[in-house]
Structures are given as structure tokens and as C-alpha cells.
Design an enzyme around this catalytic site. Sequence first.
Site, mmCIF file in Angstrom:
data_model
loop_
_atom_site.group_PDB
_atom_site.id
_atom_site.type_symbol
_atom_site.label_atom_id
_atom_site.label_comp_id
_atom_site.label_asym_id
_atom_site.label_seq_id
_atom_site.Cartn_x
_atom_site.Cartn_y
_atom_site.Cartn_z
ATOM 1 C CG ASP A 1 -9.118 3.489 1.288
ATOM 2 O OD1 ASP A 1 -8.305 3.364 0.347
ATOM 3 O OD2 ASP A 1 -8.798 3.407 2.477
ATOM 4 N N GLY B 1 -4.737 3.700 -8.077
ATOM 5 C CA GLY B 1 -4.943 3.974 -9.499
ATOM 6 C C GLY B 1 -4.069 5.070 -10.072
ATOM 7 C CG ASP C 1 -1.977 0.936 1.285
ATOM 8 O OD1 ASP C 1 -2.065 1.734 0.346
ATOM 9 O OD2 ASP C 1 -2.755 0.927 2.263
HETATM 10 C C1 GLA Z 1 -5.241 2.529 2.692
HETATM 11 C C2 GLA Z 1 -5.798 1.379 1.853
HETATM 12 C C3 GLA Z 1 -6.834 0.615 2.658
HETATM 13 C C4 GLA Z 1 -6.199 0.085 3.925
HETATM 14 C C5 GLA Z 1 -5.575 1.232 4.708
HETATM 15 C C6 GLA Z 1 -4.731 0.729 5.865
HETATM 16 O O1 GLA Z 1 -6.208 3.461 2.977
HETATM 17 O O2 GLA Z 1 -6.347 1.864 0.664
HETATM 18 O O3 GLA Z 1 -7.380 -0.435 1.891
HETATM 19 O O4 GLA Z 1 -5.242 -0.884 3.588
HETATM 20 O O5 GLA Z 1 -4.716 2.019 3.897
HETATM 21 O O6 GLA Z 1 -4.150 1.759 6.578
#
Ligand code: GLA
Length: 757
Positions: A567, A546, A503
Site C-alpha cells: 500500500d 506484486g 485483495d
Molecule cells: C489492502 C489493500 C488496500 C485496501 C485495504 C482494505 O491493504 O492493499 O488497497 O484495499 O487492503 O482493507
Amino acid sequence: MIQINLFLKQLFIFISLLGINYSSITAQNAVNIPLLQAKFITGNNEAYKKPAYNDSGWEIQQLGQTWQAQGHPDYHGYAWYRIHLLIPSSLKETAFWKDSLRIYLAHVNDVDETYLNGKLIGHTGSFPGEDGGYASKWPAVREYHIPLKEEAIHWDSDNIIAIKVFDGGGTGGIFMGQPYIDLLEKINGLLISIDHEQIRYNRDGNASANIMLHNQYKVQLNGTLQTSIVDELTGKTIKNMRQQLLLDPLGKKNIVLAMPNRAGIAIHLLFKEKNSGLELAKMVTLPYILTPQPGDKPVIHGAAVTGLKPGHPFIYKVAATGKKPLSYLADKMPEGLTLNQHTGLITGTIKTAGGYEINITVKNTNGYDTKRLKIKAGNILALTPPMGWNSWNCWGTSVSDDKVRNSAKALVDLGLTGYGWNYINVDDGWQAMQRSADGEMVPDEKFPDMKMLGDYLHGNGLRFGMYSSPGTHTCGGFPGSYQHELQDASMYAGWGVDYLKYDLCSSIDSMKNNVSPADHQHPYKIMQADLAQQSRDIVYSICQYGIKDVWKWGREMEGNLWRTTEDIEDTWESLYHIGFKQDTLFPYAGPGGWNDPDMLTVGMVGWGENLHPTRLTPDEQYTQLSLWSMLSAPLLIGCDLSRLDKFTLNLLTNGEVISIDQDELGKQARRLINKDSIQVYIKDLADGNKAIALFNISQKYRHYYASFKALGLNDNYHVRDLWRQADISDHLQGVEKRIPPHGVFLFKLTSSGKHKK
Ligand code: GLA
């Protein structure tokens, strides 16, 4: 500029038209003052909370939007907001209860400390350096109540609401809602919801549900409750009742209602408070069941193909339903693999690359089912989209070994593994705040032994997913893998990890504006090379929302899935803006690499805060599962599986719908029609048939005739309704349907000539 919204009304009506199962207490009263903007500065200085502080040099930010969207794309850390406002005493004249002032700040990314004229009135989350360390609480709604007699309220003169904020990564600031102030009314304490876990679906086609009324304030609530059960399809009222309702301070009451179990059954509730005459309205749609119950006879579900890398350990659970005990057989197994006849687990190692085809048979006393499975030993994993569970949308950073095991156990006990759900992915929050002296990543004490957790999952036929970031720290503020990539990759492999979500989070800090796609690829390449050195199959999930058209290069990074958006949340707006914006990405999805529009927002979610049933209506949930399946998207459940209600279980165990997602061809659907709130998606399937979804994105029932010719299909067709698992008719050239608001009709077409009766 402060705007005062002074509609003098005897009544205020808050109508939850979303038809949701989650009653919000944050709807403002008719007499309220929206808080639109604030003075803003990055950094931290405790003097900023002082009312007299001179903030004239500060910039202005709009409230309700992140600071990333307002000129600070790369900033993470501390910042302060100062809202200047007048609090008119006329608020007291128009209010009935005259008890407390409410300051509503929506969500804050991630931690806040809020002062009114220098007095601390609220603190949610935990700043770095506080006891216990940094704890992000962005999912929590900030609603602070201040007694009217409190001296810190300066009536009819200037006030300063000063908010200290800390953002540990991702987005920062005050967001997801418009802040406001108003005076609380007793009725704001009334929470109306349907008890999802207690709905009973009877064999006679009826259901009974508990409506829960909860007075959250320490004051008695008295009034009348009008309840109507309405068939939204015909507009007819099925039942109407009116009753006195007296709720003690903090009191609760349940009303049991019987109704038909079918689409469009809505429960309308209207509470009218006796003294004030204020009204609260709420509409709940019955979560109606579509998937028929599985039979006793064995049925093999799941993908017809699976990939592995030669020389690596393989673990694969044959997905099958049917009355237990089941026994599993295969006509021939590739050398190195064995099938456990009692558990359906295929384990071992294939030494040589190549394609192997086996016929698997699952038997019980009621019969048997046989299905061909292709095992491709080569360089490509995730030949169909990964399916499983992820901890983030329910547990947030409060995830623990116990919580993961509970969901894993539920996945098995509830029979979800029988449909192919098999990854158990631990998201952010598993890490301790510091690496060890030799640079090793250390799990938090909530995870006593990661290797044992991996063994437990594998023992149950599940696969183990892990989470990290290429940055110095993750979005939740925990250490990332920056400059420890190889060390981390080999540690994951040692724990038996089968999947890594990587991430971006703080890694974006090192990528200022105008960076090339190569700069964005760089951190993902490093981890890819380090994963490739491990002698395990580790599915690689690229999560960077993305940026720089990741779908064009995710596959080059050997990514097996790549998030295409920010998210997701459990609202129609979020589902719509994410799910229905994927259509142009269809060329990029295919075996080994999938567009990932984020997790399924069904069941009990909450990001670690007060789990609540998803705010999606039942039809919106059918839409999400259908759309994700049409898009060949990864299916990752984001809810607490240990509290799975019957509706959600039913939603997640439709083998025919899942088979659209898991189709071996791996083609993402194309959107052929987008007109008058109807969107039509069509997906080519490996057997030459087509899956078609008709989505109604409007808020009303829509009558729609889908002509197959208009979709380029010039034959006569046999049509099967996939949710109901029922044949509709043969020799058709179109279908006509009434589609529910935000709902779907999902079906499969087979040329009449090819259809086997
Ligand atoms: C980002 C990701 C989420 C999750 C959080 C964890 O926001 O997009 O899916 O993994 O981090 O902190």
C-alpha cells in the site's frame, strides 16, 4: 537494551523539512528515550499485561517494523509486546512544562490496548468480540499521555509497557515510526498548517493563503512568531514579519498571507515559546497552480478507444469540457448503441464482435470539437488504464453509501468526469460482519441498497467498483469471498458492478512458504471464471501486492490491472519507493492489463481517521501525476472529493497530462537516465510523438540539460510543456530546465517536420 538520549539543550528545534502542509505533533523532544525493542509473543492471554509476568522465554522483536518482516510472515491475529524500560527522573529535570509523560507507539496494525505497569493507558480500534465488533485503526497514531503524578509511572526503576495487538490481515504489529517516550512540552500542542480549502488564486498571478495556528492543549501558549516568505528559486526573502502570539487553551488563530502563485514560494514559520525558549519551525510550500483554466469552447478529452464485450450492457460517458449546456452528436453509432445528446452517455449493447469507429462532436454556443472514438467489441476491457476514485485512502472501513455518493456527486459537479474520471470504487468496509443464513454476502447498514447505489452511479454516467478478497476475510476483517465466489460474482452483477478489486489479504494464510506461482494464481482464476459467467463487463483488479511477479501472469488471469506493490502512503518515501521502482515492469503493461502502483495520494486523505491534506509537497504531487501517467498506471484518486481544494482540482484536470496516461498505444515509459538524482523517462505515443519526463529526486533545485540525442532522438523537435499547456519552442535538440526538489518537467516532443503550427 534501553538507550537514553540525554542531550541537555535549552532549545529543541523540530524542523519539518518535508515542506509539507500537515504539521505533526509527534516529533519527539530532544530529551527522549527511544523504544527500540520488546519481548513478543503471538496469541492472547490477559495475564501478559501483569507487570510481574515472566516473559523470559519470549522472543525479541524490533519496534517500528511489522512482525511479518521479523519471522512471522503469515501470522495474523493477537500478539503481545512487553517493553522493559527504565524511566529516569532526570527527564523531569530537563523538561520545562513537567506535565505529562508521552508514550509514542507510532502506528499499530490494527488494534491495540496499552498498559503501563498493569494500568490501562490507551486503546485504539476495536477487538473482535468488543461491542460493535472488530474495527481496524492502523492509520491512527498511538500517542498516549500520562500525568506525571500518576502512580503507575515507576521513576528510576523498571517499568513494563504491555501492548495487546490484534491484526486482522495484511501486516501486523507496531510500525511506521520509531516508538519513544519523553515529557510533553507546551509547544508540542501547537499545530501549524496551511488551510488548503481557503487558498485564493487571483488573476494577477498572486495567491493568498491562511496559515492556521492551533493550540491543542488546555494551557496558554505565549511567544513570538517569525514568518518569512521566501522564493526558494532565487533564495530571496519576499516578506519578513515578527509578531507576538498568544494562544488561549485550545485556541486558534489565522494569519492571512499574500504571495506570488508560482513554483518555489515557501512560507517559513518559527514559533519561539516565551518561558522555555523552545522553538518550533515549520515550512510550507505554496500549492501553486500550473494547469490553465479550461475555456468555454468544447474540448473532448479522454481515451480515443474503449472496449466492451458483445452482448453485455455498455455505459460510457463522453468526456468533454466547455461551457454548459453541451450537446453531443455522433456521425454513426454501431447497431445497439445510442448516444444521449444531452448527457453524452452512450448506452446499449453491441451484439457482434468487431471494431467500430465513430466521430463524436460536442457543441455549445461557443463552438464545437470533434474526436474519433474506437469502440472495440471483443474480449478485452480496460483498453486504457482505468480512471476514477476509490474510497480506501480517505474513508478506510468507515466508508458509507453517503460518503460514496458525495464523492460521486463531486466528481460530476466539479467537472472531473469531463476529463475521463469515471469509476467510483467502494473499497473494504462495505460488508456486514456475517453472511446471511443462505450464505449471501450482506452489506453493512451503512449501505442500505447496493443496487440503488449502482443505479445512481450509472445514472450519472459513472461506473461502479466493488471490493472483496479470495480469503475467508478481507484485510479489514470482513468476510471474504472464499467458497462463495460464484454467489458473490452474481450478486455484484445484479447490483450493476463494473469493476472488482480482489485483495489477497487472508488468502495468503493458505499459501505457506515456497508456494508456486500456480498456487497464487489459483484463487484469482476461480473468481475470474465466476466473473466470466456474468453478463456484465467487470474490470478485474488483482490486488496481491506484486507477489510472485504478478505482472508476468496477471493478464492470464484476465486481470485488467495488478497491484505491483504494498500500500502507498502520502509521503515522499512511499511515493519514491513505489513509483520509481516500476521501470523494469514496462514490458508487461499494455491495453487490457496494467501495472498498478496503487492510488494517487493527493487531497484530503486519512484512511478513515482525521482526514488531513496529503503530506506530499505540491511538486511531489506533480511528480506523482506525471510519473503515473508516464507509467500508464491506473489513475485512482484516493481523497475525499467533497472537500477538493483548488490546487488538487487543478492537478487532476489537466487534459494534456491525462492524455499521456490514456494514450491508445498503452506503452509504459522506459527510464533511460538515472544519474545524479535526475531520472529521465520516455514514452512512445500512438501519434508517433514522445512524452518525456525529467524527474529531480533530490531535495534541491537541479539545473538539467536534456539532450534529445542522448535519448536516441536525432531530429529537431517542437517541445510542449504539458503542465502549463504551452509551446516552448520549435527546432530544438534539447531542453534546459531548473527542476524543483522532488519535482518534474513533463513535455511532449513532436518532430519539427511533423508539427502543425
Ligand atoms: C489492502 C489493500 C488496500 C485496501 C485495504 C482494505 O491493504 O492493499 O488497497 O484495499 O487492503 O482493507
